[in-house]
Design an enzyme around this catalytic site. Structure first.
Site, short mmCIF file in Angstrom:
data_model
loop_
_atom_site.label_atom_id
_atom_site.label_comp_id
_atom_site.label_asym_id
_atom_site.label_seq_id
_atom_site.Cartn_x
_atom_site.Cartn_y
_atom_site.Cartn_z
CG ASN A 1 34.96 81.11 -5.57
OD1 ASN A 1 33.93 80.51 -5.86
ND2 ASN A 1 34.96 82.40 -5.22
CG HIS B 1 33.63 85.40 -2.54
ND1 HIS B 1 33.35 86.40 -3.43
CD2 HIS B 1 34.82 84.87 -2.92
CE1 HIS B 1 34.33 86.47 -4.33
NE2 HIS B 1 35.23 85.55 -4.04
CD GLU C 1 39.08 85.65 -2.11
OE1 GLU C 1 39.65 84.99 -2.98
OE2 GLU C 1 37.85 85.82 -2.10
N GLY D 1 39.47 89.22 -9.49
CA GLY D 1 39.04 89.25 -10.89
C GLY D 1 39.53 90.44 -11.68
CB SER E 1 44.51 88.67 -9.70
OG SER E 1 43.36 89.41 -10.05
P1 PGA Z 1 40.16 85.62 -8.92
O1 PGA Z 1 38.99 85.36 -7.85
O2 PGA Z 1 41.24 84.61 -8.67
O3 PGA Z 1 39.50 85.44 -10.26
O4 PGA Z 1 40.64 87.02 -8.71
C1 PGA Z 1 39.29 85.04 -6.51
C2 PGA Z 1 38.03 84.85 -5.73
O5 PGA Z 1 37.03 85.52 -6.02
O6 PGA Z 1 37.97 84.03 -4.80
#
Ligand code: PGA
Length: 281
Positions: free
Chosen positions: A17, A119, A187, A193, A233
């Site tokens: 993504n 999302h 998620e 993030g 993450s």
């Molecule tokens: P990330 O994001 O891997 O940077 O934590 C995942 C996402 O938002 O789909």
């Protein structure tokens, strides 16, 4: 593991993504670099030999959710690479006076095969509701795109033991009456993030719950065959432990999908774990 295990039947996903990142030039450079990595990749060769002997060539899909203005670049750069792509969001109408929105049928017409829906950034920053997600899931299916529905709880919800209640509501509303194929991405918002990845056990608990609930909401057949991805993450070093869990069918990856080498490493670890799981059956 019993011979009834659904591991072999479910598609595994390594999905990136990219969020609001990458110009068309950067998109092209990413694909060129990724092509080099893949061409020396044993797993690509293996996929090809699987194709040759008639086994499931699509067991591991590599997927990118890109910015729509990069669609043409992505489409042209990918060429024969085994990478599928789709938009990070769609609208529930295909055309009309909806300034700034993304048409599912237009995304499909240029080669998208999936659409990311719901999302957590869409939900929290752009006020997208479960009802909006439901309309978008329907619109994706009508346009011939496979919806990937994102669900997950906030930190406050997890800390007050509401995880199951939250993901169940998100699932029930968005998937009401849906009988076509879809993918779920679990998620946890607190892991996106932040560098705070869910432990394999924490993620597996929720994935198992989601699968059980899909059985109740839709059917046991759908529950068994639906791929449920983990996101939040994910990096090469934590991918293996997560991928070993029986109800985790791959990843939705933000930060680590922006760099071709990092994305390739996650994909490689997912592939190796998948092969190891299969050999245990
Ligand atoms: P990330 O994001 O891997 O940077 O934590 C995942 C996402 O938002 O789909």
């Amino acid at each position: 593991m019993s011979g009834e295990t659904p591991i072999l039947k479910r598609i595994k996903y390594c999905a990136g993504n990219w969020k609001l990142n990458k110009t068309p030039d950067e998109t092209k450079a990413f694909i060129e670099e990724f092509r080099k990595l893949l061409s020396s990749d044993f797993s690509l060769n293996h996929n090809e030999s699987l194709k040759d002997n008639g086994a499931a060539a699509d067991q591991l899909k590599t997927l990118i959710f890109f910015l729509v203005y990069n669609l043409v670049t992505l489409h042209d750069s990918i060429g024969d690479l085994p990478i599928e792509f789709g938009p990070q969001n769609i609208y529930y109408e295909n055309s009309g006076a909806f300034t700034g929105e993304i048409s599912p049928s237009a995304a499909k017409s240029i080669g998208s095969t999936y659409a990311l829906i719901g999302h957590s950034e869409r939900r929290t920053l752009f006020n997208e509701t479960d009802e909006d997600c439901h309309k978008k899931v329907q619109a994706a299916i009508a346009a011939g795109l496979t919806p990937m529905l994102c669900i997950g709880e906030s930190l406050a919800q997890r800390e007050s033991n509401q995880t199951q209640e939250v993901v169940l509501k998100q699932l029930k509303v968005a998937l009401m009456g849906i009988t076509s194929e879809f993918v779920v991405a679990y998620e946890p918002v607190w892991a996106i993030g932040t560098g705070k990845v869910a432990t394999p056990e924490q993620a597996e608990d929720v994935h198992k719950f989601i699968r059980e609930q899909l059985g109740k909401i839709i059917s046991s057949k759908v529950a068994e065959s639906t791929s449920i991805l983990y996101g939040g993450s994910v990096k090469a070093d934590n991918a293996k432990g997560l991928a070993e869990k029986p109800n985790i069918d791959g990843f939705l990856i933000g930060g680590a999908s922006l760099n071709p080498a990092d994305f390739y490493k996650v994909r490689g670890n997912l592939f190796k774990t998948q092969r190891a799981n299969e050999s245990k059956i």
